[in-house]
Design a protein around this motif. Structure first.
Motif, PDB file in Angstrom:
ATOM      1  N   ALA A 173       0.842  -1.206   0.000  1.00 47.84           N
ATOM      2  CA  ALA A 173       0.000   0.000   0.000  1.00 47.84           C
ATOM      3  C   ALA A 173       0.874   1.252   0.000  1.00 47.84           C
ATOM      4  CB  ALA A 173      -0.939  -0.007   1.206  1.00 47.84           C
ATOM      5  N   TYR A 174       1.975   1.197   0.736  1.00 42.13           N
ATOM      6  CA  TYR A 174       2.915   2.325   0.768  1.00 42.13           C
ATOM      7  C   TYR A 174       3.503   2.578  -0.622  1.00 42.13           C
ATOM      8  CZ  TYR A 174       7.111   5.037   1.836  1.00 42.13           C
ATOM      9  OH  TYR A 174       8.091   5.996   1.839  1.00 42.13           O
ATOM     10  N   LEU A 175       3.895   1.500  -1.307  1.00 42.41           N
ATOM     11  CA  LEU A 175       4.435   1.650  -2.664  1.00 42.41           C
ATOM     12  C   LEU A 175       3.403   2.268  -3.605  1.00 42.41           C
ATOM     13  CD1 LEU A 175       6.265  -1.782  -3.177  1.00 42.41           C
ATOM     14  CD2 LEU A 175       7.308   0.423  -2.637  1.00 42.41           C
ATOM     15  N   HIS A 176       2.164   1.795  -3.485  1.00 42.80           N
ATOM     16  CA  HIS A 176       1.102   2.283  -4.372  1.00 42.80           C
ATOM     17  C   HIS A 176       0.732   3.732  -4.094  1.00 42.80           C
ATOM     18  CE1 HIS A 176      -0.509  -2.051  -5.308  1.00 42.80           C
ATOM     19  NE2 HIS A 176       0.719  -1.845  -5.743  1.00 42.80           N
ATOM     20  N   ALA A 177       1.081   4.230  -2.911  1.00 48.07           N
ATOM     21  CA  ALA A 177       0.719   5.608  -2.544  1.00 48.07           C
ATOM     22  C   ALA A 177       1.909   6.561  -2.604  1.00 48.07           C
ATOM     23  CB  ALA A 177       0.122   5.622  -1.139  1.00 48.07           C
ATOM     24  N   MET A 178       3.046   6.092  -3.095  1.00 45.56           N
ATOM     25  CA  MET A 178       4.244   6.929  -3.114  1.00 45.56           C
ATOM     26  C   MET A 178       4.044   8.178  -3.967  1.00 45.56           C
ATOM     27  SD  MET A 178       7.496   4.287  -3.192  1.00 45.56           S
ATOM     28  CE  MET A 178       8.648   5.655  -3.352  1.00 45.56           C
ATOM     29  N   LYS A 179       4.664   9.261  -3.547  1.00 44.51           N
ATOM     30  CA  LYS A 179       4.617  10.532  -4.250  1.00 44.51           C
ATOM     31  C   LYS A 179       6.018  10.884  -4.739  1.00 44.51           C
ATOM     32  CE  LYS A 179       0.288  11.105  -3.013  1.00 44.51           C
ATOM     33  NZ  LYS A 179      -0.812  10.955  -3.970  1.00 44.51           N
ATOM     34  N   PRO A 180       6.192  11.541  -5.879  1.00 42.52           N
ATOM     35  CA  PRO A 180       5.115  12.052  -6.745  1.00 42.52           C
ATOM     36  C   PRO A 180       4.478  10.990  -7.636  1.00 42.52           C
ATOM     37  CG  PRO A 180       7.248  12.567  -7.703  1.00 42.52           C
ATOM     38  CD  PRO A 180       7.517  11.911  -6.374  1.00 42.52           C
ATOM     39  N   ARG A 181       5.100   9.808  -7.741  1.00 43.38           N
ATOM     40  CA  ARG A 181       4.516   8.764  -8.577  1.00 43.38           C
ATOM     41  C   ARG A 181       4.457   7.451  -7.812  1.00 43.38           C
ATOM     42  NH1 ARG A 181       7.705  11.559 -12.403  1.00 43.38           N
ATOM     43  NH2 ARG A 181       6.516  12.390 -14.148  1.00 43.38           N
ATOM     44  N   ALA A 182       3.311   6.816  -7.865  1.00 43.52           N
ATOM     45  CA  ALA A 182       3.156   5.502  -7.247  1.00 43.52           C
ATOM     46  C   ALA A 182       3.947   4.461  -8.045  1.00 43.52           C
ATOM     47  CB  ALA A 182       1.683   5.117  -7.209  1.00 43.52           C
ATOM     48  N   VAL A 183       4.333   3.386  -7.377  1.00 51.44           N
ATOM     49  CA  VAL A 183       5.066   2.328  -8.065  1.00 51.44           C
ATOM     50  C   VAL A 183       4.386   0.986  -7.839  1.00 51.44           C
ATOM     51  CG1 VAL A 183       7.289   3.512  -7.913  1.00 51.44           C
ATOM     52  CG2 VAL A 183       6.626   1.917  -6.121  1.00 51.44           C
ATOM     53  N   ILE A 184       4.608   0.072  -8.767  1.00 52.55           N
ATOM     54  CA  ILE A 184       4.066  -1.279  -8.693  1.00 52.55           C
ATOM     55  C   ILE A 184       5.248  -2.242  -8.547  1.00 52.55           C
ATOM     56  CG2 ILE A 184       2.606  -2.995  -9.833  1.00 52.55           C
ATOM     57  CD1 ILE A 184       1.476  -0.781 -11.556  1.00 52.55           C
ATOM     58  N   ASP A 216      -0.723  -6.172  -8.559  1.00 56.76           N
ATOM     59  CA  ASP A 216      -0.107  -6.522  -7.280  1.00 56.76           C
ATOM     60  C   ASP A 216      -1.139  -7.100  -6.317  1.00 56.76           C
ATOM     61  OD1 ASP A 216       2.502  -5.790  -7.895  1.00 56.76           O
ATOM     62  OD2 ASP A 216       2.414  -3.854  -6.865  1.00 56.76           O
ATOM     63  N   VAL A 217      -2.364  -6.597  -6.395  1.00 56.80           N
ATOM     64  CA  VAL A 217      -3.430  -7.088  -5.524  1.00 56.80           C
ATOM     65  C   VAL A 217      -3.713  -8.555  -5.824  1.00 56.80           C
ATOM     66  CG1 VAL A 217      -5.871  -6.837  -4.889  1.00 56.80           C
ATOM     67  CG2 VAL A 217      -4.456  -4.802  -5.241  1.00 56.80           C
ATOM     68  N   PHE A 218      -3.759  -8.897  -7.110  1.00 62.86           N
ATOM     69  CA  PHE A 218      -3.966 -10.296  -7.495  1.00 62.86           C
ATOM     70  C   PHE A 218      -2.842 -11.164  -6.931  1.00 62.86           C
ATOM     71  CE2 PHE A 218      -3.590 -14.054 -10.084  1.00 62.86           C
ATOM     72  CZ  PHE A 218      -4.900 -14.428 -10.327  1.00 62.86           C
ATOM     73  N   SER A 219      -1.598 -10.731  -7.109  1.00 61.34           N
ATOM     74  CA  SER A 219      -0.450 -11.484  -6.606  1.00 61.34           C
ATOM     75  C   SER A 219      -0.513 -11.632  -5.088  1.00 61.34           C
ATOM     76  CB  SER A 219       0.860 -10.789  -6.999  1.00 61.34           C
ATOM     77  OG  SER A 219       0.954 -10.647  -8.401  1.00 61.34           O
ATOM     78  N   PHE A 220      -0.925 -10.568  -4.423  1.00 58.84           N
ATOM     79  CA  PHE A 220      -1.071 -10.614  -2.968  1.00 58.84           C
ATOM     80  C   PHE A 220      -2.082 -11.693  -2.574  1.00 58.84           C
ATOM     81  CE2 PHE A 220      -3.448  -9.484   0.829  1.00 58.84           C
ATOM     82  CZ  PHE A 220      -2.438  -9.312   1.767  1.00 58.84           C
ATOM     83  N   VAL A 274      -0.986 -11.719 -17.910  1.00 56.67           N
ATOM     84  CA  VAL A 274      -0.869 -12.910 -18.762  1.00 56.67           C
ATOM     85  C   VAL A 274      -1.273 -12.586 -20.191  1.00 56.67           C
ATOM     86  CG1 VAL A 274      -1.796 -15.220 -19.217  1.00 56.67           C
ATOM     87  CG2 VAL A 274      -1.221 -14.542 -16.872  1.00 56.67           C
ATOM     88  N   HIS A 275      -2.354 -11.812 -20.337  1.00 52.70           N
ATOM     89  CA  HIS A 275      -2.869 -11.474 -21.668  1.00 52.70           C
ATOM     90  C   HIS A 275      -2.178 -10.260 -22.280  1.00 52.70           C
ATOM     91  CE1 HIS A 275      -5.987 -14.476 -21.653  1.00 52.70           C
ATOM     92  NE2 HIS A 275      -6.484 -14.039 -20.499  1.00 52.70           N
ATOM     93  N   ALA A 276      -1.128  -9.764 -21.608  1.00 52.07           N
ATOM     94  CA  ALA A 276      -0.357  -8.615 -22.103  1.00 52.07           C
ATOM     95  C   ALA A 276      -1.235  -7.393 -22.337  1.00 52.07           C
ATOM     96  CB  ALA A 276       0.404  -8.988 -23.385  1.00 52.07           C
ATOM     97  N   LYS A 277      -2.230  -7.216 -21.479  1.00 51.14           N
ATOM     98  CA  LYS A 277      -3.071  -6.023 -21.540  1.00 51.14           C
ATOM     99  C   LYS A 277      -2.454  -4.929 -20.675  1.00 51.14           C
ATOM    100  CE  LYS A 277      -7.445  -8.512 -22.227  1.00 51.14           C
ATOM    101  NZ  LYS A 277      -8.787  -8.770 -21.665  1.00 51.14           N
ATOM    102  N   VAL A 278      -2.960  -3.708 -20.820  1.00 49.73           N
ATOM    103  CA  VAL A 278      -2.507  -2.629 -19.943  1.00 49.73           C
ATOM    104  C   VAL A 278      -2.947  -2.967 -18.520  1.00 49.73           C
ATOM    105  CG1 VAL A 278      -2.767  -0.191 -19.368  1.00 49.73           C
ATOM    106  CG2 VAL A 278      -2.624  -0.901 -21.764  1.00 49.73           C
ATOM    107  N   TYR A 279      -2.044  -2.844 -17.577  1.00 48.41           N
ATOM    108  CA  TYR A 279      -2.395  -3.179 -16.203  1.00 48.41           C
ATOM    109  C   TYR A 279      -1.939  -2.097 -15.237  1.00 48.41           C
ATOM    110  CZ  TYR A 279       2.439  -4.990 -16.110  1.00 48.41           C
ATOM    111  OH  TYR A 279       3.798  -5.128 -16.213  1.00 48.41           O
ATOM    112  N   THR A 280      -2.465  -2.169 -14.029  1.00 47.35           N
ATOM    113  CA  THR A 280      -2.232  -1.141 -13.013  1.00 47.35           C
ATOM    114  C   THR A 280      -1.732  -1.797 -11.727  1.00 47.35           C
ATOM    115  OG1 THR A 280      -4.461  -1.327 -12.076  1.00 47.35           O
ATOM    116  CG2 THR A 280      -4.188   0.141 -13.977  1.00 47.35           C
ATOM    117  N   GLU A 281      -1.798  -1.033 -10.637  1.00 50.77           N
ATOM    118  CA  GLU A 281      -1.386  -1.568  -9.335  1.00 50.77           C
ATOM    119  C   GLU A 281      -2.259  -2.728  -8.882  1.00 50.77           C
ATOM    120  OE1 GLU A 281      -4.683   1.176  -8.290  1.00 50.77           O
ATOM    121  OE2 GLU A 281      -3.042   1.185  -9.735  1.00 50.77           O
TER     122      GLU A 281
END
Length: 201
Positions: free
Chosen positions: A51-62, A120-124, A110-117
């Protein structure tokens, strides 16, 4: 400038208890007792860290490669720390590549689609299942080659949820895991929400 002065040094903390993967699958006699509250505390710490990584400023990271081998234990197995940031990227980056480890990879990756943070939730969710079930993801498949596991995930399949059992409040734990595995990323909870949920256990 002397050559010695041009050297770059990397200072890293030593995780004396090894990885969560080693802890889960070590057959040695020195393995500490595995308790339900240990599992929940580790997963709560992991949720807060991501959650900390996803909320990092100025840019969140995955992170993009959450798995027990990349989670380290210290402080007599009480403290969990996230490691291996070689696949980390900024959330602002358009991502479509197959980054990560097959058993923990989200369907959109897996389907090489555009993905977001939310990948990480799925992996979690897979890691949470693995720690509670104390089994390797997709152990039940006869063919556990990478392409076979990717096919399963891409088809909406996941580890056997019923392997999470014999715990207090098991139905709610299964609900949390299932929510992380939603095929549509937007329907998955945020890591911040998951941290709050696991703090209430």
């Amino acid at each position: 400038m002397e050559d010695e002065e041009r050297k770059t040094l990397v200072l890293m903390e030593y995780a004396e208890c090894g990885s969560l993967h080693d802890y889960l699958y070590c057959d040695g006699e020195q393995k500490p007792n595995f308790k339900y509250m240990h599992a929940l505390e580790w997963m709560h710490q992991l949720a807060k860290g991501v959650a900390y990584l996803h909320a990092m400023k100025p840019r969140a990271v995955i992170h993009r490669d959450l798995k027990p081998a990349n989670l380290l234990l210290t402080n007599e197995f009480r403290t969990l720390k996230i490691a291996d940031f070689g696949t980390v990227t900024e959330l602002a980056t358009v991502m479509t590549g197959n980054i990560g480890t097959p058993s923990y990879m989200a369907p959109e990756v897996v389907h090489a689609k555009v993905y977001t943070e939310k990948s990480d939730v799925f992996s979690f969710g897979i890691v949470l299942w693995e720690v509670l079930a104390q089994k390797k993801p997709f152990y039940h498949l006869e063919n556990r080659e990478h392409f076979a596991i990717l096919f399963q995930i891409g088809s909406g399949k996941h580890p056997i949820l019923e392997d999470v059992k014999n715990y207090p409040d098991v139905q709610n734990l299964r609900y949390v895991i299932r929510s992380c595995w939603k095929m549509e990323p937007k329907k998955r909870p945020t890591m911040e929400h998951l941290a709050i949920c696991l703090d209430d256990r």
